[in-house]
Write an enzyme that holds these catalytic residues in place. Sequence first.
Site, mmCIF file in Angstrom:
data_model
loop_
_atom_site.group_PDB
_atom_site.id
_atom_site.type_symbol
_atom_site.label_atom_id
_atom_site.label_comp_id
_atom_site.label_asym_id
_atom_site.label_seq_id
_atom_site.Cartn_x
_atom_site.Cartn_y
_atom_site.Cartn_z
ATOM 1 N N ARG A 1 65.450 53.557 37.499
ATOM 2 C CA ARG A 1 65.878 54.836 37.258
ATOM 3 C C ARG A 1 67.163 55.197 38.465
ATOM 4 O O ARG A 1 68.139 55.742 38.127
ATOM 5 C CB ARG A 1 65.170 56.106 37.833
ATOM 6 C CG ARG A 1 64.038 55.944 36.836
ATOM 7 C CD ARG A 1 63.009 57.211 37.095
ATOM 8 N NE ARG A 1 62.075 56.689 38.120
ATOM 9 C CZ ARG A 1 61.258 57.640 38.732
ATOM 10 N NH1 ARG A 1 60.833 58.635 38.316
ATOM 11 N NH2 ARG A 1 60.564 56.938 39.816
ATOM 12 N N LYS B 1 47.936 45.606 35.272
ATOM 13 C CA LYS B 1 46.693 46.422 35.509
ATOM 14 C C LYS B 1 47.066 47.458 36.490
ATOM 15 O O LYS B 1 48.105 47.259 37.134
ATOM 16 C CB LYS B 1 45.585 45.386 36.116
ATOM 17 C CG LYS B 1 45.556 45.116 37.423
ATOM 18 C CD LYS B 1 44.589 44.515 38.094
ATOM 19 C CE LYS B 1 44.329 44.113 39.462
ATOM 20 N NZ LYS B 1 44.351 45.265 40.216
ATOM 21 N N HIS C 1 46.584 38.696 37.255
ATOM 22 C CA HIS C 1 47.315 37.371 37.903
ATOM 23 C C HIS C 1 46.219 36.284 38.527
ATOM 24 O O HIS C 1 46.598 35.282 38.719
ATOM 25 C CB HIS C 1 48.366 37.817 39.175
ATOM 26 C CG HIS C 1 47.444 38.141 40.278
ATOM 27 N ND1 HIS C 1 47.221 39.496 40.619
ATOM 28 C CD2 HIS C 1 47.037 37.706 41.438
ATOM 29 C CE1 HIS C 1 46.436 39.768 41.863
ATOM 30 N NE2 HIS C 1 46.308 38.715 42.224
ATOM 31 N N LYS D 1 45.997 31.538 38.589
ATOM 32 C CA LYS D 1 45.885 30.613 39.611
ATOM 33 C C LYS D 1 45.337 29.166 39.353
ATOM 34 O O LYS D 1 44.633 29.341 38.336
ATOM 35 C CB LYS D 1 45.097 31.423 40.872
ATOM 36 C CG LYS D 1 45.337 32.561 41.479
ATOM 37 C CD LYS D 1 44.449 33.131 42.532
ATOM 38 C CE LYS D 1 44.966 34.286 43.017
ATOM 39 N NZ LYS D 1 46.043 34.053 43.866
ATOM 40 N N GLU E 1 39.416 40.528 51.291
ATOM 41 C CA GLU E 1 40.748 40.623 51.855
ATOM 42 C C GLU E 1 40.487 41.131 53.283
ATOM 43 O O GLU E 1 39.693 41.818 53.352
ATOM 44 C CB GLU E 1 41.544 41.498 51.086
ATOM 45 C CG GLU E 1 42.104 41.122 49.826
ATOM 46 C CD GLU E 1 42.672 42.063 48.894
ATOM 47 O OE1 GLU E 1 44.123 41.494 48.574
ATOM 48 O OE2 GLU E 1 42.567 43.259 48.571
ATOM 49 N N ASP F 1 40.000 48.639 41.121
ATOM 50 C CA ASP F 1 41.182 47.606 41.602
ATOM 51 C C ASP F 1 40.843 46.306 41.347
ATOM 52 O O ASP F 1 41.700 45.565 41.027
ATOM 53 C CB ASP F 1 41.473 48.022 42.882
ATOM 54 C CG ASP F 1 42.768 47.352 43.347
ATOM 55 O OD1 ASP F 1 44.037 47.443 42.450
ATOM 56 O OD2 ASP F 1 42.659 46.817 44.341
ATOM 57 N N HIS G 1 39.670 41.093 38.153
ATOM 58 C CA HIS G 1 39.842 39.929 38.650
ATOM 59 C C HIS G 1 38.207 39.478 38.767
ATOM 60 O O HIS G 1 38.076 38.131 38.182
ATOM 61 C CB HIS G 1 40.270 40.128 40.153
ATOM 62 C CG HIS G 1 41.758 40.484 40.263
ATOM 63 N ND1 HIS G 1 42.631 40.424 39.431
ATOM 64 C CD2 HIS G 1 42.410 41.002 41.461
ATOM 65 C CE1 HIS G 1 43.758 40.894 39.961
ATOM 66 N NE2 HIS G 1 43.415 41.282 40.980
#
Length: 531
Positions: A72, A179, A209, A213, A247, A266, A271
């Site tokens: 935009r 996602k 993603h 891997k 993480e 999430d 995943h």
Amino acid sequence: MNAMDAEQLVSDKTHVNPFETGLHQGRIPSPCTLVIFGATGDLARKKLIPALYALSLEGQLPMPFHVIATGRSASDSTSYRDQMRENVIQYGRLPFNQEAWDNFARNVEYVTIDVVSDNGLQPLVEVLDDIDTNKGGHHNHVFYLSVPPSAMGPLSRRLKEAGLSTPRQGSFSRLVVEKPFGRNLETARELNSTLHEAFAEEQIYRIDHYLGKETVQNMMVFRFANGIFEPLWNRQYIDHVQITVTESIGIEGRGEYYEESGALRDMVQSHVMQLLAITAMEAPTNFRAETIRDEKVKLLRSVRPIHPDDALQHTVRGQYGRGWVNGQEVMGYREEHGVPKGSLRETFVAARVDIDNWRWEGTPFYLRSGKRLGKRVSEIAIQFRRVPHSPFVGNIASPFGTLPDSGIEPNLLVIRIQPEEGISLKFSAKVPVQSMEIRGVNMDFHYGSSFLRQSPEAYERLLLDAMLGDTTLFARVDEVEEAWRFCTAILDGWRSHPPVESQFPNYEAGTWGPKDADLLLQRDGRAWRRL
């Protein structure tokens, strides 16, 4: 051509045209144009453009190939290319090469669009027409929606209104969707219905993603290309499976997004459930995309739903408070920007999953995922059953004297997805001393040392697959809905049994989650593996 002729062609490389013989091992897509919506966002800057540059550097992009970056904000192609050059230098997997960048960047254009107005995509249509008519684009288009979930439906409608969703005869038009695919089962179905108004299911590529891997892909090779492990891959020999995706980082300024999603939406719905499906699915009869996706869907349909009334018995949710990570003190979740002070949003999830089929009945799968934990780890750990009888009872030397049979550690197979990609197998061996001392040892396989080359980034593989039309590593509509079926039941249970504000935070940053996550396994006589 008979086998002898083919062998002769392969050996005489100076006379082989691999595209004519069908012996070519590389994969080069047809000429096409990739359109990125949201091209100024973090995903495009840190992942998509660096991935495309790497594909270009390794000679895997088609000729010709064009990138149209849309947004935009008012900008121009030169400014956008300069910005992306800095991002490729900073985030790229391969060393930066100015000449290679110039060759790639000359086919990158920036177009300002307005998806709100009726003709807001007209500038894009004009650029695509010019590429297809004058620059060999062949009317092959891949539209990548790197946009918030609320913009996906309206954008797909705009693409249809602009005549871009229906491919011309002999050409293709594909939609890549990031996602999250909805917020629960109902919204996922609504989103899929909206996307199907503009694109057929075979045109839609829902990207996760994690499936790009190398180690995740190698999981299928490990299982189905080796005769030694698959016969043991069942309830008779496997005690339980732990799937961990953790993480050490926090939410990195995405407080508003995380308040809407949380760890279950999430990470687990996408995943972790994908890792579960690949680990537990039956062997496909062939390696065609639909065959593999059929088996994954069958597995997800076999996952026993957790009744909302039982959600607190089978799951644990947590939220991190202040703590120490890598020697630095970090703030708690409620102190993060964009997070309300009394937030009850989970940043950690653990769950016990049961699979109701012949292969896995009675073998639990334990899942855990969270932010601000001890380290960044993604792995699948398969713990085998103990030997039914050991002749070494009472003969195992240790610093504490003799140990019972339970002192022998069970065999453990660990598939490491990140950060150190590889596979390790733990088994028992005698220590070279006079007494009968038994110790667990590891047999390790490391990608880097075995193949002496870097694994490609996940987005490199997935972008290439989208251009090739290979849907193997993308989620099909029924796959997404089956994963949401399981997670929505948990969300319903949590909604019926909300935590009180004083219960959060319930784990310090830098630890391995709340105490209740340990109790989840202790009730079954098991424990999380030390990472």
